[in-house]
Write a protein that holds these residues in place. Structure first.
Motif, PDB file in Angstrom:
ATOM      1  N   ALA A  98     -63.068  76.764  39.362  1.00 38.40           N
ATOM      2  CA  ALA A  98     -61.610  76.914  39.333  1.00 38.40           C
ATOM      3  C   ALA A  98     -60.938  75.641  38.822  1.00 38.40           C
ATOM      4  O   ALA A  98     -59.882  75.700  38.177  1.00 38.40           O
ATOM      5  N   ALA A  99     -61.540  74.475  39.103  1.00 38.35           N
ATOM      6  CA  ALA A  99     -61.003  73.213  38.588  1.00 38.35           C
ATOM      7  C   ALA A  99     -61.090  73.193  37.071  1.00 38.35           C
ATOM      8  O   ALA A  99     -60.181  72.709  36.385  1.00 38.35           O
ATOM      9  N   LYS A 100     -62.195  73.723  36.555  1.00 39.19           N
ATOM     10  CA  LYS A 100     -62.354  73.813  35.103  1.00 39.19           C
ATOM     11  C   LYS A 100     -61.259  74.694  34.516  1.00 39.19           C
ATOM     12  O   LYS A 100     -60.633  74.350  33.500  1.00 39.19           O
ATOM     13  N   ARG A 101     -61.003  75.849  35.140  1.00 34.93           N
ATOM     14  CA  ARG A 101     -59.982  76.764  34.632  1.00 34.93           C
ATOM     15  C   ARG A 101     -58.588  76.146  34.720  1.00 34.93           C
ATOM     16  O   ARG A 101     -57.754  76.333  33.823  1.00 34.93           O
ATOM     17  N   LEU A 102     -58.344  75.424  35.788  1.00 30.77           N
ATOM     18  CA  LEU A 102     -57.010  74.867  36.009  1.00 30.77           C
ATOM     19  C   LEU A 102     -56.721  73.679  35.095  1.00 30.77           C
ATOM     20  O   LEU A 102     -55.643  73.588  34.495  1.00 30.77           O
ATOM     21  N   PHE A 103     -57.690  72.775  34.982  1.00 27.77           N
ATOM     22  CA  PHE A 103     -57.442  71.530  34.256  1.00 27.77           C
ATOM     23  C   PHE A 103     -58.059  71.480  32.856  1.00 27.77           C
ATOM     24  O   PHE A 103     -57.711  70.603  32.068  1.00 27.77           O
ATOM     25  N   GLY A 104     -58.972  72.401  32.560  1.00 22.98           N
ATOM     26  CA  GLY A 104     -59.517  72.467  31.209  1.00 22.98           C
ATOM     27  C   GLY A 104     -60.732  71.601  30.943  1.00 22.98           C
ATOM     28  O   GLY A 104     -61.291  71.637  29.852  1.00 22.98           O
ATOM     29  N   LEU A 127     -56.367  62.901  35.733  1.00 26.59           N
ATOM     30  CA  LEU A 127     -55.566  64.101  36.008  1.00 26.59           C
ATOM     31  C   LEU A 127     -54.114  63.776  36.350  1.00 26.59           C
ATOM     32  O   LEU A 127     -53.302  64.690  36.513  1.00 26.59           O
ATOM     33  N   LEU A 128     -53.799  62.493  36.472  1.00 25.74           N
ATOM     34  CA  LEU A 128     -52.459  62.102  36.916  1.00 25.74           C
ATOM     35  C   LEU A 128     -51.569  61.734  35.731  1.00 25.74           C
ATOM     36  O   LEU A 128     -51.970  60.928  34.885  1.00 25.74           O
ATOM     37  N   PRO A 129     -50.350  62.290  35.670  1.00 26.84           N
ATOM     38  CA  PRO A 129     -49.379  61.810  34.684  1.00 26.84           C
ATOM     39  C   PRO A 129     -49.071  60.341  34.958  1.00 26.84           C
ATOM     40  O   PRO A 129     -49.182  59.870  36.093  1.00 26.84           O
ATOM     41  N   GLU A 130     -48.685  59.626  33.935  1.00 29.13           N
ATOM     42  CA  GLU A 130     -48.468  58.182  34.082  1.00 29.13           C
ATOM     43  C   GLU A 130     -47.420  57.850  35.138  1.00 29.13           C
ATOM     44  O   GLU A 130     -47.531  56.830  35.827  1.00 29.13           O
ATOM     45  N   ASP A 131     -46.400  58.701  35.257  1.00 29.24           N
ATOM     46  CA  ASP A 131     -45.339  58.405  36.223  1.00 29.24           C
ATOM     47  C   ASP A 131     -45.736  58.751  37.660  1.00 29.24           C
ATOM     48  O   ASP A 131     -44.939  58.583  38.583  1.00 29.24           O
ATOM     49  N   ARG A 132     -46.981  59.231  37.867  1.00 33.66           N
ATOM     50  CA  ARG A 132     -47.429  59.591  39.216  1.00 33.66           C
ATOM     51  C   ARG A 132     -48.713  58.861  39.615  1.00 33.66           C
ATOM     52  O   ARG A 132     -49.363  59.239  40.592  1.00 33.66           O
ATOM     53  N   ARG A 161     -49.864  67.528  37.922  1.00 35.20           N
ATOM     54  CA  ARG A 161     -51.075  66.943  37.395  1.00 35.20           C
ATOM     55  C   ARG A 161     -51.185  67.299  35.908  1.00 35.20           C
ATOM     56  O   ARG A 161     -50.493  68.182  35.423  1.00 35.20           O
ATOM     57  N   ARG A 162     -52.074  66.573  35.230  1.00 32.44           N
ATOM     58  CA  ARG A 162     -52.165  66.707  33.778  1.00 32.44           C
ATOM     59  C   ARG A 162     -53.460  67.404  33.377  1.00 32.44           C
ATOM     60  O   ARG A 162     -54.542  67.047  33.848  1.00 32.44           O
ATOM     61  N   ARG A 163     -53.348  68.366  32.501  1.00 31.74           N
ATOM     62  CA  ARG A 163     -54.516  69.060  31.973  1.00 31.74           C
ATOM     63  C   ARG A 163     -55.179  68.241  30.869  1.00 31.74           C
ATOM     64  O   ARG A 163     -54.632  67.233  30.397  1.00 31.74           O
ATOM     65  N   GLU A 210     -48.555  69.266  31.547  1.00 34.18           N
ATOM     66  CA  GLU A 210     -48.458  69.055  32.984  1.00 34.18           C
ATOM     67  C   GLU A 210     -48.308  70.393  33.704  1.00 34.18           C
ATOM     68  O   GLU A 210     -47.742  71.349  33.163  1.00 34.18           O
ATOM     69  N   ILE A 211     -48.817  70.433  34.919  1.00 37.36           N
ATOM     70  CA  ILE A 211     -48.798  71.660  35.699  1.00 37.36           C
ATOM     71  C   ILE A 211     -48.359  71.344  37.126  1.00 37.36           C
ATOM     72  O   ILE A 211     -48.709  70.299  37.682  1.00 37.36           O
ATOM     73  N   ASP A 212     -47.557  72.231  37.695  1.00 39.26           N
ATOM     74  CA  ASP A 212     -47.129  72.073  39.090  1.00 39.26           C
ATOM     75  C   ASP A 212     -48.241  72.570  40.007  1.00 39.26           C
ATOM     76  O   ASP A 212     -48.737  73.691  39.836  1.00 39.26           O
TER      77      ASP A 212
END
Length: 276
Positions: A45-51, A65-70, A94-96, A101-103
């Motif tokens: 599922a992590a593969k499907r979610l984040f690519g 997986l983290l956007p720079e501002d987070r 988080r970042r794919r 970015e995905i909520d």
């Protein structure tokens, strides 16, 4: 006699295999990492979610997986885990792999060894993009509703003011009839126009309710522009004795396709605001 060696629920290896199967088949992304933030496990599922494929992330830092501002969130999370605290349903982004970015909603728990020492963290990430989008739409709808209520209050206030104008005109006509009886026909005619004006305003109130329900209709007919302008001037003039309103018109009759009552209201509002 030979017995079948079937592992039971008390067998540690069996339990471990069952747990691994549950993790792998979960619809939620399940990731484990060390206290240094190094990814140690990655389910389907992590593969499907984040690519990312599993081999692309194992041994990498979770910050991919983290956007720079987070990025600062990771320090806060690790601090909570070291203190033995569990983080439930933490909404963040988080970042794919493709950079989008995905909520997500994160639940993070400490991972302990046999000596009960905290050696890492287990993360369960759930995609909440649809939920966030729905909440955003509801917020916009609520703002529009508040704006609509504000317009409604403004309209009702304006209507109350506009109703006072023909009432003042009718009152003036009644007083003049008693003082100047020879002008009775003329004054009655003016009072009748003011009564019609009040009727129009009440109709507009009904129309406003219809517009709120999406059922407002515009009654367009062929009209002479000078007629509804002159009517509007007379209505305003009777209620605004402090000012003199003149209509200088050198243009021949102009025929327009419009809702005469609504156009008259536009001119009345324009003149009333000008007097103010």
């Amino acid at each position: 006699m030979i017995q079948n060696q079937v592992p039971g629920y008390q067998d540690a290896e069996f339990r471990q295999a069952m747990l691994a199967a549950i993790v792998e088949s979960s619809d939620d992304a399940i990731i484990s990492k060390t206290l240094q933030g190094i990814i140690t496990s990655w389910n389907a599922a992590a593969k499907r979610l984040f690519g990312y494929e599993e081999q692309e992330v194992l041994g990498k830092h979770i910050s991919i997986l983290l956007p720079e501002d987070r990025l600062s969130e990771e320090d806060v999370i690790i601090r909570e885990i070291i203190n033995g605290n569990r983080i439930d349903h933490f909404q963040t982004k988080r970042r794919r792999k493709d950079g989008t970015e995905i909520d997500i909603s994160l639940t993070i728990s400490p991972v302990r060894n046999k000596n009960n020492e905290i050696i890492g963290a287990s993360k369960i990430a759930r995609d909440i993009s649809l939920q966030v989008a729905t909440e955003a739409k509801l917020m916009i709808a609520n703002m529009e509703l508040q704006k609509s209520n504000m317009y409604k209050d403004d309209f009702i206030g304006l209507l109350g003011h506009e109703l006072r104008t023909p009432l003042a005109g009718i009152k003036a006509c009644v007083q003049l009839i008693s003082e100047v009886p020879e002008r009775t026909p003329e004054l009655l005619q003016k009072a009748d126009r003011q009564i019609n004006r009040m009727t129009t305003l009440l109709v507009e109130l009904v129309d406003f309710a219809k517009s709120q329900a999406g059922r407002l209709e515009i009654a367009k007919t062929q009209n002479i522009a000078q007629d509804f302008i002159s009517n509007a001037i007379e209505i305003v003039q009777q209620g605004q004795t402090s000012h003199r309103i003149e209509f200088n018109n050198d243009i021949p009759s102009v025929s327009v396709m419009a809702d005469a009552l609504r156009m008259e209201q536009v001119v009345i509002n324009l003149l009333t605001n000008a007097v103010k």
